[in-house]
Scaffold this motif. Structure first.
Motif, short mmCIF file in Angstrom:
data_model
loop_
_atom_site.label_atom_id
_atom_site.label_comp_id
_atom_site.label_asym_id
_atom_site.label_seq_id
_atom_site.Cartn_x
_atom_site.Cartn_y
_atom_site.Cartn_z
N VAL A 1 19.54 9.34 0.89
CA VAL A 1 20.58 10.38 0.88
C VAL A 1 21.21 10.47 -0.50
CG1 VAL A 1 22.82 11.05 1.81
CG2 VAL A 1 21.03 10.22 3.35
N LEU A 2 21.51 9.30 -1.09
CA LEU A 2 22.13 9.28 -2.42
C LEU A 2 21.19 9.85 -3.48
CD1 LEU A 2 23.85 5.76 -2.30
CD2 LEU A 2 24.90 8.01 -1.94
N LEU A 3 19.90 9.50 -3.38
CA LEU A 3 18.93 10.01 -4.35
C LEU A 3 18.71 11.52 -4.20
CD1 LEU A 3 16.24 7.20 -4.46
CD2 LEU A 3 17.79 7.87 -6.29
N VAL B 1 0.84 -1.20 0.00
CA VAL B 1 0.00 0.00 0.00
C VAL B 1 0.87 1.25 0.00
CG1 VAL B 1 -1.54 1.38 1.45
CG2 VAL B 1 -2.06 -1.02 1.01
N ALA B 2 1.91 1.26 0.83
CA ALA B 2 2.81 2.42 0.88
C ALA B 2 3.50 2.64 -0.47
CB ALA B 2 3.85 2.23 1.99
N ILE B 3 3.94 1.56 -1.10
CA ILE B 3 4.62 1.66 -2.39
C ILE B 3 3.67 2.18 -3.47
CG2 ILE B 3 5.66 0.31 -4.25
CD1 ILE B 3 6.85 -1.51 -2.07
N VAL C 1 8.69 5.08 1.64
CA VAL C 1 7.87 6.05 0.92
C VAL C 1 8.75 7.14 0.31
CG1 VAL C 1 6.17 7.89 1.23
CG2 VAL C 1 5.73 5.63 2.18
N ILE C 2 9.69 7.66 1.08
CA ILE C 2 10.59 8.69 0.55
C ILE C 2 11.40 8.15 -0.62
CG2 ILE C 2 12.59 10.14 1.07
CD1 ILE C 2 11.56 10.36 3.93
N PHE C 3 11.96 6.94 -0.46
CA PHE C 3 12.76 6.33 -1.53
C PHE C 3 11.94 6.17 -2.81
CE2 PHE C 3 13.98 2.45 -3.80
CZ PHE C 3 15.30 2.74 -4.12
N ASN C 4 10.74 5.62 -2.67
CA ASN C 4 9.89 5.38 -3.83
C ASN C 4 9.46 6.69 -4.49
OD1 ASN C 4 8.52 3.49 -5.53
ND2 ASN C 4 6.60 4.02 -4.52
N SER D 1 4.03 14.46 -2.39
CA SER D 1 3.70 13.04 -2.47
C SER D 1 3.86 12.36 -1.12
CB SER D 1 4.59 12.35 -3.50
OG SER D 1 4.40 12.88 -4.79
N PHE D 2 4.83 12.81 -0.33
CA PHE D 2 5.15 12.17 0.94
C PHE D 2 4.04 12.31 1.97
CE2 PHE D 2 7.05 12.52 5.23
CZ PHE D 2 7.56 11.23 5.34
#
Length: 280
Positions: A259-261, A105-107, A197-200, A148-149
């Motif tokens: 962090v990398l993104l 769901v989060a993704i 969520v942040i990564f996606n 989005s977050f």
């Protein structure tokens, strides 16, 4: 970066998101079905009707063997102490099989909102206005990420809270235990899911900035669901289980990836390249 500009972008995007039925309806419907209705129905059937067990002569011994080999000692003892196979199935499903559903769901929710960021602006013919506005590309990206977050995380938390209330109303008289409020679930909801969520979102916003339509962005974002499907298979097969330690490590890995993104976003500051990728 100008925080006021970023928050203005956030407010505009959130308003746009919830004014589009094709965006907000799946965001609400999916968690209601997967995270509230499904566990509540399964718990009710398993406890009150015994239909989960059915004819258990052929199934009971293999399932009991599986439970006896369960890696978590406390959970193994708890499962062994439950009186029926239906009770054991319900307890196992709610404590372990539900985890991948919340991840899914989060993704999906973060993918839907993030895919609608730049690609949605292109479809609404509003991207040109943003690109010619007196804001930096960094501010634009950060505004899109935060827009989005917030709704994605809020929906995840709301579905968890509603699920916990509904399911515990059904199960507490039988298990004499409040489900979901343990180290595994708290780490999942407040450590892994925010990082996921942040990564996606960052990944999908970067993709959305390169493609030309909402559908194209969603096609790529759909690939992020595959790890959650893999977790469902692993939980069912007993390949491995998401322990608190593993959740800590997953969250730490996602934090490093974020962090990398974010560094990649700060380097993406060529307005002309963004304009050309969307218009031409």
């Amino acid at each position: 970066m100008n925080k006021r500009i970023i928050m203005a972008i956030v407010q505009k995007d959130i308003k746009t998101t919830f004014s589009s039925k094709k965006v907000w309806i799946p965001m609400i419907l999916l968690p209601v079905i997967l995270c509230v209705i499904l566990p509540a129905v399964f718990a009710f059937i398993g406890i009150h009707t015994g239909l989960v067990s059915g004819n258990t002569n052929d199934l009971e011994e293999p399932i009991n063997d599986f439970l006896r080999s369960f890696p978590n000692g406390d959970m193994r003892n708890t499962l062994a102490s439950l009186p029926t196979l239906g009770y054991k199935s319900v307890y196992f499903f709610l404590n372990f099989m539900m985890i991948p559903f919340f991840l899914m769901v989060a993704i999906i929710n973060s993918m839907v909102t993030a895919s609608n960021s730049f690609a949605g602006e292109k479809e609404r013919n509003t991207l040109e206005t943003l690109l010619f506005a007196p804001i930096t590309v960094k501010e634009l990206f950060m505004g899109k990420v935060l827009a989005s977050f917030f709704p994605s995380l809020l929906i995840s938390f709301a579905s968890f809270l509603i699920n916990a209330i509904v399911v515990n109303v059904i199960t507490y008289p039988y298990f004499k235990e409040i489900l979901f409020f343990n180290s595994t679930w708290l780490l999942l909801m407040f450590w892994v899911i925010p990082a996921l969520v942040i990564f996606n979102i960052i990944l999908n916003v970067l993709v959305s900035a390169r493609v030309k339509s909402f559908q194209e962005a969603q096609q790529f974002g759909g690939l992020m669901v595959l790890p959650a499907v893999g977790l469902i298979i692993s939980q069912v097969s007993g390949l491995f289980f998401l322990s608190p330690l593993l959740l800590v490590l997953i969250g730490a890995g996602l934090l490093i990836a974020n962090v990398l993104l974010l560094k990649a976003i700060t380097k993406f500051n060529q307005r002309n390249a963004l304009f050309e990728s969307q218009i031409h």
